[in-house]
Write a protein that holds these residues in place. Structure first.
Motif, PDB file in Angstrom:
ATOM      1  N   VAL A  56       0.672  -1.188   0.023  1.00 52.15           N
ATOM      2  CA  VAL A  56       0.088  -0.039   0.015  1.00 52.15           C
ATOM      3  C   VAL A  56       0.899   1.034   0.127  1.00 52.15           C
ATOM      4  N   THR A  57       0.195   2.473  -0.442  1.00 46.44           N
ATOM      5  CA  THR A  57       0.783   3.663  -0.347  1.00 46.44           C
ATOM      6  C   THR A  57      -0.089   4.432   0.573  1.00 46.44           C
ATOM      7  N   TRP A  58       0.490   5.322   1.357  1.00 47.73           N
ATOM      8  CA  TRP A  58      -0.782   6.369   2.282  1.00 47.73           C
ATOM      9  C   TRP A  58       0.031   7.777   2.382  1.00 47.73           C
ATOM     10  N   GLY A  59      -0.918   8.748   2.767  1.00 47.79           N
ATOM     11  CA  GLY A  59      -0.557  10.081   3.154  1.00 47.79           C
ATOM     12  C   GLY A  59      -1.719  10.825   3.383  1.00 47.79           C
ATOM     13  N   GLU A  60      -1.253  12.073   4.005  1.00 42.15           N
ATOM     14  CA  GLU A  60      -2.669  12.818   4.360  1.00 42.15           C
ATOM     15  C   GLU A  60      -3.273  13.620   3.075  1.00 42.15           C
ATOM     16  N   ILE A  61      -4.332  13.429   3.323  1.00 45.75           N
ATOM     17  CA  ILE A  61      -5.258  13.707   2.197  1.00 45.75           C
ATOM     18  C   ILE A  61      -5.667  15.237   2.687  1.00 45.75           C
ATOM     19  N   ASP A  62      -5.874  16.333   1.556  1.00 45.98           N
ATOM     20  CA  ASP A  62      -6.462  17.580   2.088  1.00 45.98           C
ATOM     21  C   ASP A  62      -7.890  17.756   1.717  1.00 45.98           C
ATOM     22  N   LYS A  63      -8.592  18.845   1.807  1.00 45.87           N
ATOM     23  CA  LYS A  63      -9.869  19.074   1.905  1.00 45.87           C
ATOM     24  C   LYS A  63     -10.164  19.031   0.358  1.00 45.87           C
ATOM     25  N   ALA A  64      -9.814  19.679  -0.518  1.00 43.00           N
ATOM     26  CA  ALA A  64     -10.216  19.970  -1.705  1.00 43.00           C
ATOM     27  C   ALA A  64     -10.172  18.436  -2.442  1.00 43.00           C
ATOM     28  N   THR A  65      -9.045  17.632  -2.293  1.00 38.41           N
ATOM     29  CA  THR A  65      -9.020  16.262  -2.881  1.00 38.41           C
ATOM     30  C   THR A  65     -10.165  15.258  -2.419  1.00 38.41           C
ATOM     31  N   LEU A  66     -10.258  15.631  -0.949  1.00 33.63           N
ATOM     32  CA  LEU A  66     -11.191  14.689  -0.324  1.00 33.63           C
ATOM     33  C   LEU A  66     -12.717  14.981  -0.766  1.00 33.63           C
ATOM     34  N   VAL A  67     -13.082  16.240  -1.205  1.00 31.97           N
ATOM     35  CA  VAL A  67     -14.372  16.642  -1.734  1.00 31.97           C
ATOM     36  C   VAL A  67     -14.460  16.220  -3.014  1.00 31.97           C
ATOM     37  N   LYS A  68     -13.615  16.131  -3.909  1.00 34.30           N
ATOM     38  CA  LYS A  68     -13.559  15.581  -5.157  1.00 34.30           C
ATOM     39  C   LYS A  68     -13.765  14.209  -5.229  1.00 34.30           C
ATOM     40  N   LEU A  69     -13.043  13.345  -4.270  1.00 34.29           N
ATOM     41  CA  LEU A  69     -12.914  11.936  -3.989  1.00 34.29           C
ATOM     42  C   LEU A  69     -14.354  11.631  -3.793  1.00 34.29           C
ATOM     43  N   LEU A  70     -15.173  12.272  -2.868  1.00 30.77           N
ATOM     44  CA  LEU A  70     -16.550  11.957  -2.181  1.00 30.77           C
ATOM     45  C   LEU A  70     -17.521  12.225  -3.541  1.00 30.77           C
ATOM     46  N   LYS A  71     -17.468  13.336  -4.201  1.00 32.51           N
ATOM     47  CA  LYS A  71     -18.195  13.634  -5.466  1.00 32.51           C
ATOM     48  C   LYS A  71     -18.299  12.573  -6.546  1.00 32.51           C
ATOM     49  N   THR A  72     -16.668  12.058  -6.721  1.00 34.69           N
ATOM     50  CA  THR A  72     -16.660  11.368  -7.965  1.00 34.69           C
ATOM     51  C   THR A  72     -16.570   9.941  -7.816  1.00 34.69           C
ATOM     52  N   ARG A  73     -16.263   9.361  -6.537  1.00 32.81           N
ATOM     53  CA  ARG A  73     -15.979   8.155  -6.092  1.00 32.81           C
ATOM     54  C   ARG A  73     -16.930   7.511  -5.059  1.00 32.81           C
ATOM     55  N   GLY A  74     -17.461   8.538  -4.298  1.00 27.00           N
ATOM     56  CA  GLY A  74     -18.333   8.059  -3.214  1.00 27.00           C
ATOM     57  C   GLY A  74     -19.527   7.264  -3.489  1.00 27.00           C
ATOM     58  N   ARG A  75     -19.735   6.341  -2.733  1.00 26.31           N
ATOM     59  CA  ARG A  75     -20.846   5.366  -3.037  1.00 26.31           C
ATOM     60  C   ARG A  75     -21.766   4.973  -1.949  1.00 26.31           C
ATOM     61  N   VAL A  76     -22.984   4.948  -2.125  1.00 26.29           N
ATOM     62  CA  VAL A  76     -24.023   4.540  -0.859  1.00 26.29           C
ATOM     63  C   VAL A  76     -24.248   2.968  -1.007  1.00 26.29           C
ATOM     64  N   PRO A  77     -24.649   2.192   0.177  1.00 26.19           N
ATOM     65  CA  PRO A  77     -24.928   0.959  -0.024  1.00 26.19           C
ATOM     66  C   PRO A  77     -26.154   0.767  -1.311  1.00 26.19           C
ATOM     67  N   GLY A  78     -25.702  -0.164  -2.115  1.00 23.61           N
ATOM     68  CA  GLY A  78     -26.760  -0.057  -3.346  1.00 23.61           C
ATOM     69  C   GLY A  78     -25.848   0.317  -4.630  1.00 23.61           C
ATOM     70  N   GLY A  79     -24.696   0.982  -4.315  1.00 22.96           N
ATOM     71  CA  GLY A  79     -23.964   1.209  -5.568  1.00 22.96           C
ATOM     72  C   GLY A  79     -24.112   2.643  -6.259  1.00 22.96           C
ATOM     73  N   LYS A  80     -25.121   3.236  -5.715  1.00 22.35           N
ATOM     74  CA  LYS A  80     -25.541   4.630  -6.254  1.00 22.35           C
ATOM     75  C   LYS A  80     -24.486   5.654  -5.969  1.00 22.35           C
ATOM     76  N   ALA A  81     -24.292   6.738  -6.653  1.00 20.85           N
ATOM     77  CA  ALA A  81     -23.521   7.550  -6.285  1.00 20.85           C
ATOM     78  C   ALA A  81     -23.963   8.639  -5.212  1.00 20.85           C
ATOM     79  N   LEU A  82     -22.851   9.180  -4.415  1.00 20.92           N
ATOM     80  CA  LEU A  82     -23.061   9.965  -3.200  1.00 20.92           C
ATOM     81  C   LEU A  82     -23.582  11.369  -3.570  1.00 20.92           C
ATOM     82  N   THR A  83     -24.651  11.712  -3.140  1.00 21.56           N
ATOM     83  CA  THR A  83     -25.342  13.054  -3.511  1.00 21.56           C
ATOM     84  C   THR A  83     -25.322  14.197  -2.418  1.00 21.56           C
TER      85      THR A  83
END
Length: 162
Positions: A56-83
């Protein structure tokens, strides 16, 4: 402000020793290019990362990247996108109104993603990095590789994988 680690599995399932496989399972990193988020001060996390450092690789995530990650790759149970609407509805009791609010709560340590398992999936399935990795996937980050701790540079890798 609590530090939040983004942990990405960059090597596959072949030839993984049983103890490392167990640690990867505990971190919910079952497949290559899966990403999870954990607070850096979580008890036992440093030892787990040390054990799995060759996968693995790891490091500290910043807010802008975290928001982008949640918007593009965030999923809810059932596989639908996070809104924003879903977050506002399900996390109102925590005072979270949208995805940016969720990102702030995660970064401040008010919410733990792995504790919200039935609301937001704690694993993000990422693409392989666009343009490929910069170094070898078998060497530590310090010696022009991709494995182990990389600090703030994790954000650049996440951007390439979104």
């Amino acid at each position: 402000m609590a530090r939040l680690y983004a942990i990405i599995r960059v090597r596959g399932q072949a030839d993984v020793p049983p103890d490392v496989e167990h640690v990867l399972k505990l971190l919910r990193l079952h497949k290559k290019y899966h990403l999870t988020l954990y607070p850096a001060d979580l008890p036992g996390l440093e030892g787990m990362l040390e054990k799995a450092k060759d996968w693995v690789t790891w490091g500290e995530i910043d807010k802008a990247t975290l928001v982008k990650l949640l918007k593009t790759r965030g999923r809810v149970p059932g596989g639908k996108a996070l809104t924003n609407e879903y977050v506002a509805e399900k996390l109102a009791e925590y005072g979270v109104k949208d995805i940016e609010g969720l990102a702030e709560a995660l970064l401040e340590g008010k919410l733990l993603l792995h504790k919200l398992e039935n609301i937001v999936k704690p694993v993000f399935r990422m693409h392989p990095p666009r343009g490929g990795f910069d170094g070898s996937v078998k060497k530590p980050f310090k010696v022009k590789g991709e494995l182990g701790y990389r600090g703030e540079k994790i954000n650049e890798l996440i951007e390439k994988m979104l």
